[in-house]
Design an enzyme around this catalytic site. Structure first.
Site, PDB file in Angstrom:
ATOM      1  CG  ASP A   1      -4.955  12.640  -1.325  1.00 36.00           C
ATOM      2  OD1 ASP A   1      -5.018  11.753  -0.463  1.00 36.00           O
ATOM      3  OD2 ASP A   1      -4.026  13.456  -1.376  1.00 36.00           O
TER       4      ASP A   1
ATOM      5  NE  ARG B   1     -10.463   8.126   2.861  1.00 39.45           N
ATOM      6  CZ  ARG B   1      -9.397   8.669   3.433  1.00 39.45           C
ATOM      7  NH1 ARG B   1      -8.194   8.208   3.121  1.00 39.45           N
ATOM      8  NH2 ARG B   1      -9.505   9.679   4.269  1.00 39.45           N
TER       9      ARG B   1
ATOM     10  CG  ASN C   1      -6.721   3.096   7.368  1.00 39.04           C
ATOM     11  OD1 ASN C   1      -5.621   2.632   7.667  1.00 39.04           O
ATOM     12  ND2 ASN C   1      -6.952   4.393   7.269  1.00 39.04           N
TER      13      ASN C   1
ATOM     14  CE1 TYR D   1      -3.705   2.451   0.424  1.00 39.82           C
ATOM     15  CE2 TYR D   1      -2.465   3.314   2.286  1.00 39.82           C
ATOM     16  CZ  TYR D   1      -3.500   3.433   1.379  1.00 39.82           C
ATOM     17  OH  TYR D   1      -4.323   4.539   1.418  1.00 39.82           O
TER      18      TYR D   1
ATOM     19  CG  ASP E   1      -4.420   8.181  -0.195  1.00 43.65           C
ATOM     20  OD1 ASP E   1      -5.363   8.645  -0.861  1.00 43.65           O
ATOM     21  OD2 ASP E   1      -4.172   8.549   0.971  1.00 43.65           O
TER      22      ASP E   1
ATOM     23  CD  GLU F   1     -10.033   6.292   6.836  1.00 43.39           C
ATOM     24  OE1 GLU F   1     -10.086   5.181   7.400  1.00 43.39           O
ATOM     25  OE2 GLU F   1      -8.964   6.796   6.436  1.00 43.39           O
TER      26      GLU F   1
ATOM     27  CB  CYS G   1      -5.452  12.703   8.436  1.00 45.53           C
ATOM     28  SG  CYS G   1      -5.365  11.062   9.197  1.00 45.53           S
TER      29      CYS G   1
ATOM     30  CG  HIS H   1      -7.961   4.687  -1.769  1.00 46.36           C
ATOM     31  ND1 HIS H   1      -7.966   5.916  -1.170  1.00 46.36           N
ATOM     32  CD2 HIS H   1      -6.940   3.997  -1.196  1.00 46.36           C
ATOM     33  CE1 HIS H   1      -6.988   5.988  -0.287  1.00 46.36           C
ATOM     34  NE2 HIS H   1      -6.345   4.841  -0.286  1.00 46.36           N
TER      35      HIS H   1
ATOM     36  CG  ASP I   1      -2.920  13.014   4.580  1.00 44.86           C
ATOM     37  OD1 ASP I   1      -2.903  13.307   3.372  1.00 44.86           O
ATOM     38  OD2 ASP I   1      -3.579  12.057   5.052  1.00 44.86           O
TER      39      ASP I   1
ATOM     40  CD  GLU J   1      -9.690  11.276   0.440  1.00 43.88           C
ATOM     41  OE1 GLU J   1      -9.708  12.235   1.220  1.00 43.88           O
ATOM     42  OE2 GLU J   1      -8.814  10.376   0.477  1.00 43.88           O
TER      43      GLU J   1
END
Length: 299
Positions: A91, A161, A213, A48, A89, A191, A126, A116, A62, A118
């Protein structure tokens, strides 16, 4: 030597086949290419690549400050060093739906097996911090449709996500998960789930793989692989764990240098030079170099 021998499209195909078995796949977070190779060496099923790790590596929080170029470049560096599939990731996709489309194709070109996207408002934060905001349903679905329409390799995994659990509750999360699947998502990343029962509720709501996660110091308890398998989770990630452990060890080493002026007490905690050379396959490079520069031409 150099990079992985398995082409990116083949990694994606094999990953899809294994994911379809329903078994739980373990994807520790790699903070650099060398750690990805170690993950492979230890027998895990995938790697990952965390946005939080990428931003931290640049000394940034983040909160959506990294660019597609930075993320894709680091993703490529990591993915090409291992035979394992890499999930990254992405975002919020770095912009509007057209940007999402470009993001997917760029990550395909970087050799990534899946990404992914989101549903947070951009700039994001985050997923385990308070004060998150999510986009409306229409915007969330457009992002996923754009990602699915843009991919050229049908085996590239488009994962959706959703962060809506922390904003509107579990029912909203399961409802959005179903609609994201209807929009074309191949997998769901719910998440900041609070319990195994919440993971089980998402599992019951959709008929695609789901991801858990297991990040430390967050909203979710740190459930074991067996516990997550029992409620139907298909992929589990530990996104920042190796970075946290490595940075903790680095801090202790620096404190030892300050206190004692040398690192002799820490030698037992270090990766030995021989192990490092073995991990990077130093001998193959040496053999290749010798073959190149010591050949003779018969006359």
């Amino acid at each position: 030597m150099l990079y992985a021998q398995t082409p990116a499209h083949e990694k994606r195909r094999l990953f899809r086949e294994r994911l379809a078995t329903g078994e739980l796949l373990r994807f520790p977070g790699a903070f650099n290419p060398l750690s990805a190779r170690l993950i492979e060496r230890k027998g895990f099923e995938g790697v990952y690549i965390s946005g939080a790790v990428l931003s931290a590596d640049l000394g940034l929080p983040d909160i959506g400050l990294t660019t597609l170029t930075e993320v894709a470049a680091r993703g490529q560096q990591i993915a090409r060093t291992t035979e394992l599939p890499a999930i990254i990731d992405a975002d919020t996709g770095f912009g509007e739906p057209m940007n999402v489309a470009r993001t997917i194709q760029t990550l395909e070109d970087a050799g990534i097996a899946g990404a992914h996207i989101e549903d947070q408002v951009n700039p994001k934060r985050c997923g385990h911090l308070d004060g998150k905001a999510v986009v409306d349903e229409d915007t969330a679905l457009k992002r996923i449709r754009a990602a699915v329409d843009a991919r050229r390799d049908p085996n590239f995994l488009v994962m959706a996500r959703t962060d809506i659990r922390a904003v509107d509750g579990l029912d909203a999360a399961t409802d959005r998960a179903r609609k994201l699947v209807d929009a074309g998502a191949d997998a769901i990343f719910p998440e900041a789930m609070r319990s195994l029962e919440e993971f089980a509720a998402v599992r019951a709501a959709v008929d695609v793989p789901i991801l858990a996660n297991m990040t430390e110091f967050g909203k979710s308890d740190l459930f074991s692989v067996d516990q997550l398998r029992d409620v139907g989770v298909n992929i589990v990630i530990w996104p920042v764990s190796l970075l946290r452990i490595a940075m903790g060890a680095a801090e202790r080493a620096l404190d030892t240098l300050i206190d004692e002026g040398h690192l002799t007490p820490r030698l037992g905690e270090m990766q030995h030079r021989a192990d490092l050379y073995d991990l990077i396959d130093y001998e193959s490079y040496n053999h290749f170099d010798t073959n190149v520069f010591t050949f003779r031409i018969d006359r």
